[in-house]
Design a protein around this motif. Structure first.
Motif: not given
Ligand code: XIL
Length: 314
Positions: A43-44, A80, A129, A204, A235, A275
């Motif tokens: 996720g990060n 990612h 994005e 997403q 996601e 997600w």
């Molecule tokens: C989000 C994470 O889940 C969070 O923990 C973080 O604080 C912010 O980012 N689109 C994306 C992801 O491509 O990377 C994002 O993830 C959610 C929206």
């Protein structure tokens, strides 16, 4: 009882979940993550702020933890993300860059990270994005400094660093056809015609009950297929205004089934990633105040109607 991954595999697809390093101390959470899914996405942990916290100083410890967990559970990993306007390190955002400087910084970041994860991730969200809602380019530091060509460059640099990995562009609100999704369609067509290494489009699929269901999703997936591209739902979560009611959870379940059926109906839709899988670790409440309950497992790791709808649809 077959898992979501078992059911997806019968269609030649994967069914995955995002996860994040702090959650991995939660034993019951980790057990379900390891058993129900055949794909995970950090996720990060692979974002720029995490992987290059100082210029030229790389830290792959968070991403590596996810990759090692995936290996232990025989899961595939989606990388990612390499280029994104958000969650950038301070050293990058706090000063001005000339085009040649930023180009060098971008190339080094992409190639160092892609080389590090070569053979360990099967796909990369190379650019995340890149477009605004109206289909114009987002005015990120990369666009403003380098112009729209940064996208083709990023794809070429990633391909040089790992010729086998699948390279994606990824965005939200591109599930239905419309200005933003059309911008990806046009860009993808141009990139393919120019021989740029692009292999897929990631949708997403952060949906919200109050904004309506993207009824053109299947058609949209199909038109990308016709360009010779894979697609993936990368996601997925389906949020609602809290409190969750039985009615809202039933509608959410239908939507989870709907997006799954759309993906299964299009041969080149290769898989689905939610997600994270439990409301306990969803990013939604922190970013959309008053909204939540977006995932198929609740905060106590109990299966919700959405989970059973996914099983039916798969
Ligand atoms: C989000 C994470 O889940 C969070 O923990 C973080 O604080 C912010 O980012 N689109 C994306 C992801 O491509 O990377 C994002 O993830 C959610 C929206």
């Amino acid at each position: 009882q077959p898992t979501l991954a078992d059911l997806a595999q019968r269609h030649g697809r994967y069914f995955g979940s995002a996860t994040d390093n702090p959650e991995l101390v939660d034993g019951p959470y980790k057990a379900l993550l390891g058993s129900e899914f055949d794909q995970i996405t950090p996720g990060n942990g692979m974002k720029w702020y995490a992987t290059e916290p100082q210029q030229g100083v790389f830290d792959f410890s968070h991403g590596d933890e996810i990759v090692n967990l995936a290996r232990a559970n025989r899961q595939k990993v989606r990388g990612h993300t390499l280029v994104w306007h958000s969650q950038l390190p301070e050293w990058l955002t706090s000063r001005e860059w000339t085009a040649p400087e930023l180009r060098a910084v971008l190339k080094k970041h992409i190639q160092t990270e892609v080389r590090h994860y070569r053979g360990k991730v099967f796909a990369w969200d190379v650019v995340n994005e890149a477009f605004n809602e109206d289909g114009t380019y987002r005015e990120s530091v990369f666009y403003k400094t380098l112009g729209p060509g940064y996208i083709a460059d990023a794809l070429r640099w990633a391909h040089q660093a790992d010729p086998r990995v699948k390279l994606y562009l990824n965005d939200y609100n591109i599930e239905a056809t419309g200005p933003k999704s059309d911008a990806y369609y046009r860009l993808a067509k141009e990139l393919k015609a120019a021989g740029v290494p692009l292999h897929g489009i990631g949708l997403q699929t952060h949906l919200a009950l109050q904004y309506g269901y993207p009824t053109t999703l299947e058609d949209n997936l199909r038109r990308f297929s016709r360009l010779g591209l894979d697609t993936a739902l990368t996601e997925v979560d389906i949020r609602m205004q809290l409190p969750a009611t039985e009615e809202k959870l039933a509608q959410q379940a239908e939507w989870y089934a709907g997006v799954t059926e759309a993906c299964l109906a299009v041969r080149r839709c290769v898989g689905i990633t939610i997600w994270d899988y439990t409301d306990k670790y969803s990013w939604i409440p922190a970013v959309f105040p008053g909204e939540g309950a977006a995932l198929p497992w609740d905060e106590e790791l109990r299966r919700k109607p959405a989970y059973f709808a996914l099983r039916e649809a798969l």
